[in-house]
Structure formats: structure tokens, C-alpha cells
Scaffold this active site. Structure first.
Site, PDB file in Angstrom:
ATOM      1  N   TYR A   1       1.019  -1.120  -0.019  1.00 14.31           N
ATOM      2  CA  TYR A   1       0.225   0.028   0.010  1.00 14.31           C
ATOM      3  C   TYR A   1       0.992   1.203   0.104  1.00 14.31           C
ATOM      4  CZ  TYR A   1      -3.676   3.061   1.875  1.00 14.31           C
ATOM      5  OH  TYR A   1      -4.545   4.138   1.927  1.00 14.31           O
TER       6      TYR A   1
ATOM      7  N   GLN B   1       1.150   5.020  -0.188  1.00 12.47           N
ATOM      8  CA  GLN B   1       0.596   6.191   0.110  1.00 12.47           C
ATOM      9  C   GLN B   1       1.565   7.370   0.384  1.00 12.47           C
ATOM     10  OE1 GLN B   1      -3.389   6.576   2.252  1.00 12.47           O
ATOM     11  NE2 GLN B   1      -2.287   8.199   3.334  1.00 12.47           N
TER      12      GLN B   1
ATOM     13  N   SER C   1       0.894  12.588   7.081  1.00 10.17           N
ATOM     14  CA  SER C   1      -0.363  12.974   7.490  1.00 10.17           C
ATOM     15  C   SER C   1      -1.395  13.756   6.639  1.00 10.17           C
ATOM     16  CB  SER C   1      -0.207  13.999   8.738  1.00 10.17           C
ATOM     17  OG  SER C   1       0.403  13.254   9.714  1.00 10.17           O
TER      18      SER C   1
ATOM     19  N   GLY D   1       5.624  -0.806   3.903  1.00 12.76           N
ATOM     20  CA  GLY D   1       6.116  -2.104   4.091  1.00 12.76           C
ATOM     21  C   GLY D   1       6.180  -3.149   3.100  1.00 12.76           C
TER      22      GLY D   1
ATOM     23  N   GLN E   1       7.440   2.205  43.777  1.00 15.40           N
ATOM     24  CA  GLN E   1       7.374   1.153  42.557  1.00 15.40           C
ATOM     25  C   GLN E   1       5.893   0.900  42.486  1.00 15.40           C
ATOM     26  OE1 GLN E   1      10.065   0.115  41.098  1.00 15.40           O
ATOM     27  NE2 GLN E   1       9.642  -1.632  40.147  1.00 15.40           N
TER      28      GLN E   1
ATOM     29  N   GLY F   1      18.604  -1.729  35.896  1.00 13.13           N
ATOM     30  CA  GLY F   1      19.591  -1.692  34.551  1.00 13.13           C
ATOM     31  C   GLY F   1      19.253  -3.084  33.843  1.00 13.13           C
TER      32      GLY F   1
ATOM     33  N   THR G   1       2.592   6.866  15.238  1.00 13.30           N
ATOM     34  CA  THR G   1       2.613   7.796  14.025  1.00 13.30           C
ATOM     35  C   THR G   1       1.876   6.876  12.947  1.00 13.30           C
ATOM     36  OG1 THR G   1       4.989   8.051  14.961  1.00 13.30           O
ATOM     37  CG2 THR G   1       4.218   8.776  12.717  1.00 13.30           C
TER      38      THR G   1
ATOM     39  N   GLU H   1      -1.141   5.023  10.809  1.00 14.37           N
ATOM     40  CA  GLU H   1      -2.435   5.050  10.749  1.00 14.37           C
ATOM     41  C   GLU H   1      -3.050   6.258  11.540  1.00 14.37           C
ATOM     42  OE1 GLU H   1      -4.302   3.248   8.944  1.00 14.37           O
ATOM     43  OE2 GLU H   1      -2.774   1.780   8.359  1.00 14.37           O
TER      44      GLU H   1
ATOM     45  N   ASP I   1      -0.994  10.387  12.757  1.00 20.46           N
ATOM     46  CA  ASP I   1      -0.271  10.792  13.720  1.00 20.46           C
ATOM     47  C   ASP I   1      -1.251  11.169  15.034  1.00 20.46           C
ATOM     48  OD1 ASP I   1       2.317  12.034  14.653  1.00 20.46           O
ATOM     49  OD2 ASP I   1       0.646  13.446  15.181  1.00 20.46           O
TER      50      ASP I   1
END
Lengths: 523, 523
Positions: free
Chosen positions: B31, B33, B40, B73, B226, B297, B318, B320, B322
Site C-alpha cells: 500500500y 501512500q 499525515s 512495508g 514502585q 539496569g 505515528t 494510521e 499521527d
């Protein structure tokens, strides 16, 4: 980290023997403190150093799996020696944690010495960065070292095995810690300004949407939503720079005092450096990631420079004192200071303001009892105290002469942005304590909006002023000349995947898939 | 993403032709685009598809560098075809963005077709993750495709080059978008619960400090600091799960309505899905990193599973849509709804509560004028609206039957934690508007502390309930059996660096350095 340990805790003879070796590369040394099961709680380390008076040696041993040394940088593959922290046991008694110089590898063929197990602890966050550092694991099976390799500046074990303290005050050790932490604050400003420089410059180049469809598009930097996220970070970069400069001075000052055996400011200095380390590193970590998001999708590319900056930076929140643990220490000192207000001993330095709070004088408060129960609240109090220091030092900076036409005004704007941004962020605390009224809170937000408009025309100049070269920034988005898109495009082609047009594996996997010759069971 | 585009925007004939090919792997489609210069703002895309009536073809072209397709992708190395979004130009007029099916590579040898430039856009955040995806760059130099490869469900170009709309309502396209975004919300809950599961389990195993030096140490999970950071995230994981379930129902509901040409709830559904996508993905990104820090750590090691979880997850903020752009859309709908309150058209669904606000009815407000000036504030309003939806759906869940002895009580605790945590986080907004008094604010914080104590004994059970296998979690810290340290130790030895005891490069670099035979100029 081998060298400061010997400098701080070794006797003069030990320094004369080991430092030249370390400096001249005849040995490579690391600082082996943290263990698999213990980081923050140094007193809980399990490695033992048992004195054997028969041979005048210490026996270094890892009694459990969790006592394996874990994390020391350079340990896994490179170090020949380490300063190992272990429980000193002599005459059957445990005297707590002390440092010992231990040879780990042969100087002839680099193989681990008998009884020493060494390795790398594995992959870490990010695709490069700390993965080029051989953070290591180290285990001892009854490894013997001469008695004089115990670091003996503060305390010694005699030939007979007696444990004795020297007359060197323990407080002298603080100097090293203050030095390391002030350099972390300076680094925070550097890392943050780097990220902000990239995000501001790219936001000036990048355009999205416009006042009307089909018309010219607007620079992203003009959007109020972008400004309200980005400009407080720009202001923070300057704020951390100035407070870092002041901290450098504080280090020199406290070092001189310590040498003169004046320990009066030590506690306050400790609170300052520990707190500033925690607040600036946490804020910087979050800010780098925010800058990455402010660059949109392209911030996710390594060529933006931001993913690695983040992955390299975040350990600063954990190393040299976990930030929450440090803030709890600051909170403890604050509580103690408040409880001593009536004792006639006025608070000093950055805590002097507490002496002016008449109503605090009333409370002989039993804060210590509820301390752990209320720890999330007192951590917030510690953060507020540190933020006050940062704002104060920013203001003090502005009271000095600042060269350059109009520079002071710009810095004044940033100082106001930083202060009002904190007020906006912690509005609830200000309102709940009645420090400000809801109306004042709303005015502050309005003023913040106006300040953003004033920062906008100078935003790019304010990041150019950091004077970073393109090479140092390492970011296609943050280029000084603004040629962002050609740079991104060019970087892409350097990827190894682009060395061939048809990818490796096409004939073996893709083609059979496309031609339906790949058996589905192999998927 | 090739398939939904054809399903959503292709005619029935196009679906019959292309979908079987795509499903049966005779083509691999992506796809295409976003472009180098536009993400955006879809309407700002620059690629052109110019109709040539002489040959009955479209000419696909990349007129500028910034018009290069960027990010799709699977495009860089794998795809044979793409749905390309481009400006449709016919009879000299620009009709805006439309989709076109374009073949990119030969089905015989996979080489790019004439006029097509293809490559990978380079390395991305993290050490694995999206780096195994060939996000690509694509440029067209006057590439010709048959006219019938334009996706023609909504509008067509005739043989003569006339642009005509079909009678298919544009609103039907929303269904795909709602589907994609509801699945993103479901994924947010999954990613967050994974991170929380690791952090809670390890916090129960990890011990640091104790009531007295030398005494037994305390589980980190018992520390209030915590708990105050971790338990709101645990509560969020459940909250997002329940709102995600509801969103699935909403998708089914709106799809049925759309098929019946009932568009009455579309705007409200759009605000819901866009807003929930933005709020849950932003919160989840931050929460995964917070969980990593809460592991100390060791969270920095890849073997903790957290660095890659973070690097893989963050693009959700970001892609689909922003998050800030989406929240501005939500804010716009909210403003519109408020301004229409007096019109006699009552707000529906999740916005129905606005109809009850009598004082809002007074304002015929001119919000639209100041909208962009106040955008940071209205974004906060949009976030608050979405958080209200999440809390509401959590409460509605608790009004249902929940099997299992005592389960409902535990969920009730988490619901209260989530709601009060939001109140604490946004205390300023609640106080400044006079919704609650400072005293109530303080009570809420106190109550939150009590709730943490109630969650504590069940915290591990509440993450075990996610029922993730150790294989799925992929974390030495998050193991079900709690054998964290042996697992970490074992993982370390699997690192390729540990294949040799003496590292590669010792003889070439380290030894000459140690023996001072390496010329310093080579450093």
C-alpha cells in the site's frame, strides 16, 4: 572507572604503582561493583574477600549465582584487571564492602586466570551504541590476591588480620561522586540540545497542511501543538546547561572545602548533585523520545540520528544511582532539614529558602515515621526542590552580563517558558497548596502561549547557537543547510539491502512462493 | 495493506480479478501512500496519475524528490505490485488523490520494471523488529498502466477521460479505517499487558535494601514508589482491554449501519476510534519504557524483552494517523458538537453526556475562530473526553457478571486506580475548573495509596491472568517460574561474543596496545 577508584580509595603507594600502569595501557582496568542480584544496594553485594593470615592473601569468591559481577563496561572481553567490590571478611567477621585490585586475564595470551570466569552479558537496547561495549559477567572461584591489593586509603587489614581505620575522613570520597554526577548533568544538557536541535530544524523544513486545501503548506514549527511540546524542551536544554555550569563551580567549591576538612556543605551538595542528576537525566530521556515523535515517521529512521541518541542516553537514568533511589535520598535530606529548622542551625545553600518559611518552623514534624508510606509524595517534593534550583540558576544567569545584541531577551523568554511550563505541568500541586489561584493558573497558560509566539522567530537561531556540526549531530533531519530530503534519500541507498536490486533469497524463497512451488508446510 | 485497499475502493470486477491473485501469492502487494515529503496530509501527496486518452492509460509519475513513495512495508525488496495513491489528472484538471494498481517488478526475474526505481529506506529503531521489514522507497518515471487499474468504486474516468462519481457513498470507506484503528487499540492492550507482566513479575523477584542493613531485603514490588508507577499501568492494561472489546462491538455496529446507509453515528464513531487510537498508543509507548526503567539496569538488556517491545511498538503513535493530528480531529468534533447543542440535535453515543451540561447550552461559542490558537488546550480536552470513555467502559464492564470468586473486586480496585490515577495526573484541570476541591484532591491521592496496598497481594495473579507463555513474553525477567537470575545468566552465554574466550582482534589490536607496540597515530 578503574582509575578514579584507585585515586579515591587507594593509598599513595597504590596510586604510584597502579596508575602509571593503567595510564600507559600495560593494563586495562574496569570497575566491578554491581552484581546480577544487586545494583543500587551496594551494601547488599555478595562477593567475598576473605583474609587468609597464613599466606597474607585475600581469597576472592562468588558464593552464589546472584553474586556474579554483572554490567561492568569493558569487563567482558577487554579488561586485564578490575577493582572488585566485595565483603571484607577477616577474623571471622564481615566488615562490609571494600575495593580490591584483581588481575583477571593473563598479560601474555589474554586468557582468564585460573578460577576466573568471564563473558559478555549479551545484546542491549539499540542497534549500535552500547552494543559496542563489552559489558561483562565475572565469577570467582577462590581467587587469591596479595593483601596489598586491597584499596587501603580509608581502612586497612594488618599482616595479622586486624581491621583498622585510617585517619582519612570518609567524606573525602564524596568528591569523586560529585564529580561524576556533575558531568552527567552536563551531558544531559548536551544530549537534550542535540535532540532539540534536530527537531527544531526539521520542524522548520517540514510542511504539512495549510490554511486551505491545495494552497501552500505550513511549516510544522508554526503549529501551536508543535510549539507547546517542543519549546519547553528547548528551554530545558538551556536551563540544564546553566545549572550544569553552576554545578561545576559547586564541585570545585566543595573539593576545596573537603581538602580543608570543612564538611559543612556536604549534605546540601550531595542533595544538589544527586537530585540534579535524577531530574535532568529523566527529563532528557523523555525529551529525546518526544523530539523523535515530533519528527513524525522519519524520526523512526536511524538516519534521523534520534533512535540511537535515545538508546545510548537512557541508561543515564539508572547508572551512577537509580533516579528514584537518588530522589528518595534528596527527600530524606529535605525532611531532615525541615525537622531541624527549629534547632537554630539555619539551612544552607540551595536549601536556605526553607529558613524563610515561617510556617514550616512550627512543624517539629514526625515525618520520619510516615516516610516510606508517603514516598511517592516526598519524591515529588524532591523533584520540586530540584526544579526550583534549576529555575533559580537560570534567573541568576540572566542577572549577569550576557554579550550579543538581544541575546538576553531571548534567554529571558526561554527562562519564562521553562518556569511556566513547570507550573503548567504541576498545576495541581500549586493549586492544592493554595500557592496560586485558579485564575492565576489560567493566566500562566495564556502567557505560555504568548511566549511560544515570541520564541518562534528565533527558535532556529537558538538551536544553531549550540554550534553542533552536522557530523556530530549525525542526522539527515537536523542538517544545518536544511537539505533534509536529499539527505534522507541519499542515506537510504547506503543500506546494505540496496547493494543488489533483486534481493538475496529471491530465487530460494520468493520465486517459489510466487510460482506456488513452495510447499505450504515450509511456511 | 494491498488487500483492504482493493476491497474498500475497488469495483467488484477489480476485487474478482486482483484479490485471488493476492491471496494465492501470485503477486505480493503493498500500500503505497506516504511520500518523502508527505505523511499525515494525504491531500498534499505529489505523485501524479495523468490520463492519456490516446492510449487509454494512466501515466504514473514522481515529479519531485519529495514525491518519492517512502515507508510502505514490503515495498523495498519484496512487492511485485502496489496500490499507489496519486493525484488524478484528466482533461487538464487535478481531481485529487485516488488509488491505482501498479505492477512494479517483473514476475519472471523480480527486476524493477522500466521507469520504476525501488529500494529500502535504511535502518530503523531497535536491533531487530522493524529492521526485518523492507520499508521502501519508490519513484516513477512516466510509468503507463491500463485505465482499468484505477480503483473505481467511488469514482471513474471514462474512456474519453471524463471524471465521474459513482453512486457509492464515500462514507462506506470509513468502515476499513474503523476496523484498522480498533485493532490498534486491541494491540495496545496486548503490548502494554506484556510489558506490565514482565515488570510486575520481576518486581516480585527482585529484592533491594531492607528494613535494616544486613537483614533480609525487601521485594521491590513492596515499595510505594514502585507501586505508584507500576499499578496505574497494570490498571491501564485492563482498561484498554475492556475499551478495546467495546470498540470491536462498535465496529460491527457501525458496519451494519453503514450497509443500511445510516450515517448518523459515523462522526461520533470516528471521534471514538481516532481518539482511542491516539490515547491508548501514546500511553502504551510511554508505559513500556516506564516498565523497562522499573526493571532497573537489567531492563536495558535485550534478554529482558523490553527494548525490542518498545522499539517495535512506538511507530503505533505515528502510523494510521499521527496521534496529535487525530486528537485535533477529535477536538474539532467536540467543538462542533458543543456549538450544535442548541440546535435541537442531541449528541449521541459517547458524546451524549454533553447534552446534560446545561451551562454548555448557553454558549453558542465562537470556538472555531480561536481553534488553532488554542490547539494545545483543545488537544487536552480531546484526551480528557477519550479518558472519560475508557473509564466509562471499565465501569460498564464491572456492571456485568464476572465469573470467578473475588475477581470482580480486584477489577473494581484496578478501575478505581485507573480513574484516580487520571485525576491525580490531571489534578490541575480538575481544580482550575472547580470540579473538585483541593481537599478532595488530597483525599483522592490518599485513597490511591490505600488502593495500591489492596492491589499488591494480587498483582502477580493479575498479570498471570493475561495467560502469556514464556515463549511469547520472550523475557528472562518475566518468567512465570520466577527463575530470573539463572535465565539471565544463561542468556548471556548465548551471545556470539562468548563463542571465543579470547576475543577476535586481541592479537591485532589489544596485544600491541598492551605491549605498547601499537603506534599511537593509529588510535
Amino acid at each position: 572507572m578503574f582509575v578514579p577508584a584507585i585515586k579515591g580509595q587507594g593509598t599513595e603507594e597504590q596510586q604510584q604503582k597502579w596508575l602509571p600502569l593503567a595510564y600507559k595501557f600495560q593494563i586495562i582496568g574496569c570497575y566491578a561493583q554491581t552484581e546480577l542480584g544487586h545494583g543500587s544496594n551496594v551494601q547488599g553485594l555478595e562477593t567475598t574477600a576473605t583474609f587468609d593470615p597464613k599466606t597474607d592473601e585475600f581469597v576472592i569468591h562468588s558464593p552464589t549465582l546472584t553474586s556474579s559481577k554483572w554490567w561492568p563496561g569493558g569487563l567482558g572481553k577487554a579488561s586485564t584487571h578490575a577493582v572488585v567490590y566485595a565483603r571484607l571478611i577477616t577474623e571471622g567477621k564481615d566488615y562490609g564492602i571494600h575495593g580490591f585490585i584483581v588481575q583477571l586475564r593473563s598479560l601474555e595470551d589474554h586468557s582468564p586466570l585460573p578460577g576466573v570466569t568471564l563473558g559478555d552479558i549479551g545484546g542491549k537496547f539499540g542497534s549500535g551504541a552500547y552494543n559496542s561495549m563489552d559489558n561483562g559477567v565475572l565469577r570467582f572461584d577462590h581467587v587469591r590476591i596479595p593483601r596489598d591489593q586491597m584499596l587501603m586509603r580509608l581502612s586497612q587489614v594488618t599482616r595479622e588480620g586486624k581491621y583498622v581505620h585510617s585517619n582519612v575522613p570518609k567524606q573525602l570520597l564524596y568528591s569523586t561522586m560529585v564529580f561524576v554526577r556533575q558531568s552527567i548533568v552536563a551531558d544531559a544538557s548536551k544530549a537534550l540540545s542535540r535532540a532539540v536541535c534536530i527537531a527544531v530544524r526539521y520542524s522548520a523544513i517540514r510542511k504539512q497542511f495549510g490554511a486551505q486545501v491545495g494552497g501552500p503548506e505550513t511549516q510544522v514549527l508554526n503549529y501551536k501543538t508543535q510549539q507547546s511540546r517542543l519549546f519547553p524542551l528547548l528551554a530545558s536544554a538551556y536551563a540544564f546547561r546553566f545549572v550544569g555550569d553552576w554545578l561545576k563551580w559547586l564541585y570545585t567549591d566543595v573539593t576545596q572545602k573537603l581538602e580543608a576538612k570543612d564538611f559543612s556543605t556536604l549534605q546540601e551538595v550531595h542533595a544538589c548533585t544527586a537530585g540534579l542528576k535524577a531530574v535532568t537525566t529523566s527529563a532528557t530521556s523523555d525529551a529525546i523520545e518526544e523530539c523523535r515523535k515530533l519528527c513524525g515517521g522519519h524520526g523512526y529512521l536511524n538516519s534521523s540520528g534520534l533512535p540511537e541518541l535515545f538508546a545510548v542516553y537512557v541508561p543515564a537514568c539508572t547508572y551512577e544511582g537509580d533516579n528514584v533511589v537518588l530522589l528518595l535520598q534528596v527527600a530524606k535530606i529535605l525532611m531532615k532539614t525541615v525537622s531541624q529548622l527549629t534547632s537554630g542551625k539555619p539551612p544552607v545553600g540551595t536549601m536556605a529558602y526553607m529558613g524563610n518559611a515561617q510556617h514550616l518552623m512550627q512543624c517539629r514534624c514526625a515525618v520520619s515515621t510516615g516516610f516510606f508510606e508517603r514516598s511517592p509524595d516526598v519524591v515529588e517534593a524532591a523533584v520540586a526542590h530540584i526544579q526550583l534550583i534549576i529555575v533559580t540558576k537560570f534567573i541568576e544567569k540572566l542577572q549577569q552580563d550576557i554579550p550579543g545584541h538581544g541575546v538576553k531577551e531571548q534567554l529571558q523568554n526561554l527562562c519564562n517558558v521553562y518556569a511556566l511550563y513547570l507550573l503548567h505541568k504541576h498545576l495541581g500541586d500549586f493549586l492544592v497548596t493554595g500557592c496560586i489561584t485558579p485564575k492565576q493558573g489560567a493566566l500562566a497558560s495564556e502567557q505560555l502561549g504568548k511566549l511560544y509566539a515570541q520564541v518562534r522567530p528565533n527558535a532556529v537561531a537558538l538551536v544553531d547557537a549550540f554550534n553542533y556540526t552536522d557530523h556530530y549531530l549525525g542526522s539527515a533531519l537536523g542538517r544545518y543547510d536544511g537539505n533534509v530530503y536529499p539527505a534522507l534519500y541519499e542515506e537510504a541507498w547506503k543500506d546494505p539491502l540496496n547493494e543488489t536490486v533483486v534481493p538475496e533469497g529471491y530465487h530460494e524463497y520468493l520465486r517459489p512462493l510466487l510460482k506456488q512451488q513452495l510447499k505450504l508446510s515450509r511456511l
